[in-house]
Motif scaffolding. Structure first.
Motif, PDB file in Angstrom:
ATOM      1  N   CYS A 148       5.779  53.912  43.558  1.00 57.53           N
ATOM      2  CA  CYS A 148       6.099  53.559  44.945  1.00 57.53           C
ATOM      3  C   CYS A 148       7.608  53.400  45.095  1.00 57.53           C
ATOM      4  N   VAL A 217      11.745  60.477  48.932  1.00 54.84           N
ATOM      5  CA  VAL A 217      10.737  60.860  49.913  1.00 54.84           C
ATOM      6  C   VAL A 217      10.102  62.203  49.552  1.00 54.84           C
ATOM      7  N   ASP A 218      10.908  63.119  49.036  1.00 58.91           N
ATOM      8  CA  ASP A 218      10.440  64.472  48.753  1.00 58.91           C
ATOM      9  C   ASP A 218       9.670  64.596  47.444  1.00 58.91           C
ATOM     10  N   LYS A 224       3.802  56.991  47.697  1.00 56.49           N
ATOM     11  CA  LYS A 224       3.992  55.983  48.747  1.00 56.49           C
ATOM     12  C   LYS A 224       5.470  55.647  48.875  1.00 56.49           C
ATOM     13  N   VAL A 225       5.951  55.629  50.125  1.00 53.99           N
ATOM     14  CA  VAL A 225       7.345  55.316  50.428  1.00 53.99           C
ATOM     15  C   VAL A 225       7.374  54.235  51.500  1.00 53.99           C
ATOM     16  N   ILE A 237      12.121  59.504  57.452  1.00 48.27           N
ATOM     17  CA  ILE A 237      11.249  59.341  56.292  1.00 48.27           C
ATOM     18  C   ILE A 237       9.834  59.797  56.617  1.00 48.27           C
ATOM     19  N   ALA A 241       7.876  62.655  54.611  1.00 47.50           N
ATOM     20  CA  ALA A 241       6.664  62.294  53.886  1.00 47.50           C
ATOM     21  C   ALA A 241       5.451  63.056  54.397  1.00 47.50           C
ATOM     22  N   ASN A 244       3.857  66.103  52.439  1.00 45.50           N
ATOM     23  CA  ASN A 244       2.899  65.890  51.347  1.00 45.50           C
ATOM     24  C   ASN A 244       1.885  64.787  51.672  1.00 45.50           C
ATOM     25  N   LYS A 246       2.110  61.679  52.410  1.00 42.34           N
ATOM     26  CA  LYS A 246       2.304  60.443  51.658  1.00 42.34           C
ATOM     27  C   LYS A 246       1.982  59.230  52.522  1.00 42.34           C
ATOM     28  N   VAL A 248       3.090  55.947  54.116  1.00 38.60           N
ATOM     29  CA  VAL A 248       4.406  55.468  54.552  1.00 38.60           C
ATOM     30  C   VAL A 248       4.231  54.112  55.236  1.00 38.60           C
TER      31      VAL A 248
END
Length: 483
Positions: A148, A217-218, A224-225, A237, A241, A244, A246, A248
């Motif tokens: 993370c 982020v990439d 998880k960001v 962001i 995200a 993919n 992700k 967030v």
């Protein structure tokens, strides 16, 4: 104690349980209160981020299987170590980010309390069973995400870096903390102090600018960001995200309203309006109540009280324990705030207090701004609509409740809000109409964990400082067993 002896020796990247020289090079950090060069700080590039993420991913494979009690023990040792170095950590932030050291010691206390809180919740990440009939067991389990990335803001560098790693680590994730580019020094010192407490790769720190954040982020191994920052950064962001899909979590900006009704306890309301501005932090607080809506029948009385109350705050050198108000974090932010003050005057608001750099020669080299109060503000003015993130309070007059709530809720922000009234029915009505994620009644700007903190609308999509934060670092798995 001299600054040289206080500041961390290591200025590199910390990952995989060791310090690494950055391929991205170094950038000097400067004290916002004195202009002093505090020395070079690492700038992670994409190659640095890739190496750190892979180290964290390798550590995750075993950390996720570590018993909850052992994860809790690691967190408690971190909190205890921080308590032993409370004043030192606060002093580093005072030098590097400009907030007063006396307030920053409280930041260390908040961080350690939150770390202990999440350590105590490790056994509460439980699933449930679902009745399916004879011969079948169906159950849910909560599992961590993996690596993370947590990107934190500059107004509470140590507190955010330390406290925001806790929930993720408690849930079985590994973390990469990205401290603020304006004030990374306390994060380095934190890692010097807690080095070896967690297994290598569980807690990592990468300092750097936009390239570092974008690479986190990439990266495909970061599922998880999270961000504490501006709406613009949060949107960037979220866009990155989305490629993919992700997870967030965003805690973003605020233009928070505080409403004073005519029946309010005015002494209490005036104190709340002044305290709610967070002048100690130069207004650099997401929960700062920068829009004060005062009923016309008590407007003059409230304005007079607020102008008297702000006199308690005078900019001073942050490392002095007697200082009640610090410095703006950077030249860029200082110039932005001064620009808004000029806009307020140009748009017709009355500058009732402050609005300039203090005259004290000792503060000449720093980014200091006096507590600033505008009266006669209307919602068509930019100072009433845009987040300034500085010591600038806008006071607006209201008479019609429906029109007032239309104005309060007109913005894209919805982080926090407050109301002062002595009537229970008025309080409940106001709470129901305020479009904000965190609402105070007869209080302002304070956090009361484990109450969940987070915003509506474009002020964010998560809740922190609470059990909800811990759960957000897990994903739900269903298990269907045929006997």
């Amino acid at each position: 104690m001299s600054h040289e002896k206080l500041l961390p020796r290591h200025r590199d990247l910390y990952y995989g349980g060791a310090w690494h020289r950055p391929e991205g090079g170094y950038v000097d950090s400067f004290s916002p209160s004195t202009g002093e060069n505090l020395g070079p700080c690492a700038q992670a590039n994409r190659a640095d981020v890739d190496a750190a993420v892979r180290a964290a991913h390798q550590a995750y494979r075993s950390w996720r299987r570590t018993a909850p009690g052992e994860r809790a023990a690691v967190l408690r040792r971190i909190a205890e170590t921080m308590r032993e170095h409370r004043e030192e950590l606060a002093m580093i932030d005072a030098i590097d980010c400009g907030n007063p050291v006396s307030a920053l010691m409280n930041d260390v206390d908040i961080a350690t309390q939150l770390i202990d809180y999440f350590a105590g919740l490790v056994y509460e990440l439980r699933g449930s069973t679902i009745p399916m009939g004879e011969g079948v067991i169906d159950m849910t389990v909560r599992e961590p995400y993996g690596v993370c990335a947590r990107i934190v803001a500059y107004n509470h560098p140590l507190m955010f870096t330390a406290s925001r790693l806790a929930a993720a680590v408690a849930a079985g994730n590994t973390v990469i903390m990205k401290p603020p580019v304006q004030a990374p020094l306390s994060a380095y010192r934190l890692m010097e102090l807690i080095d070896g407490i967690a297994p290598p790769g569980v807690i990592n720190v990468l300092s750097g600018g936009t390239e570092c954040g974008q690479a986190l982020v990439d990266h495909p191994l970061v599922p998880k960001v999270t961000l504490i920052g501006s709406i613009a950064t949060g949107k960037a962001i979220a866009r990155g995200a989305a490629e993919n899909l992700k997870s967030v979590s965003l805690e973003l900006g605020g233009k928070n309203a505080l409403v004073i009704y005519p029946d309010a306890d005015l002494d209490r309301a005036i104190k709340g309006a002044v305290a709610g501005m967070c002048f100690t932090w130069c207004g650099q607080a997401c929960s700062s109540t920068t829009r004060l809506f005062v009923h016309e029948s008590v407007y003059d009385q409230v304005v007079q009280g607020v102008l008297e109350g702000v006199r308690a705050y005078a900019p001073g050198i942050p490392t002095d324990k007697a200082t009640s108000m610090g410095a703006i974090v950077s030249r860029e932010q200082y110039d932005k705030i001064m620009h808004y003050i000029e806009l307020g005057k140009q748009e017709g608001a009355h500058l009732a207090a402050g609005g300039k750099h203090p005259a004290d020669p000792a503060l000449a080299k720093g980014y200091f701004i006096e507590p600033t109060v505008f009266t006669g503000v209307t919602m068509d003015m930019r100072i009433a609509r845009e987040e300034i993130f500085g010591p600038v309070l806008s006071i607006l007059k209201w008479s019609d409740e429906d029109e007032m709530f239309d104005q309060v809720n007109a913005l894209e922000y919805g982080l926090a809000a407050g109301v002062y009234t002595t009537r229970l029915d008025t309080a409940h009505r106001a709470v129901g109409r305020l479009e904000a994620g965190y609402v105070w009644v007869n209080n302002a700007a304070k956090h009361f964990f484990p109450a969940p903190f987070g915003g509506y609308k474009q002020s964010g999509n998560n809740r922190e400082e609470s059990f909800e934060e811990l759960v957000s670092y897990t994903q739900l798995k269903n298990v269907y067993i045929t006997l």
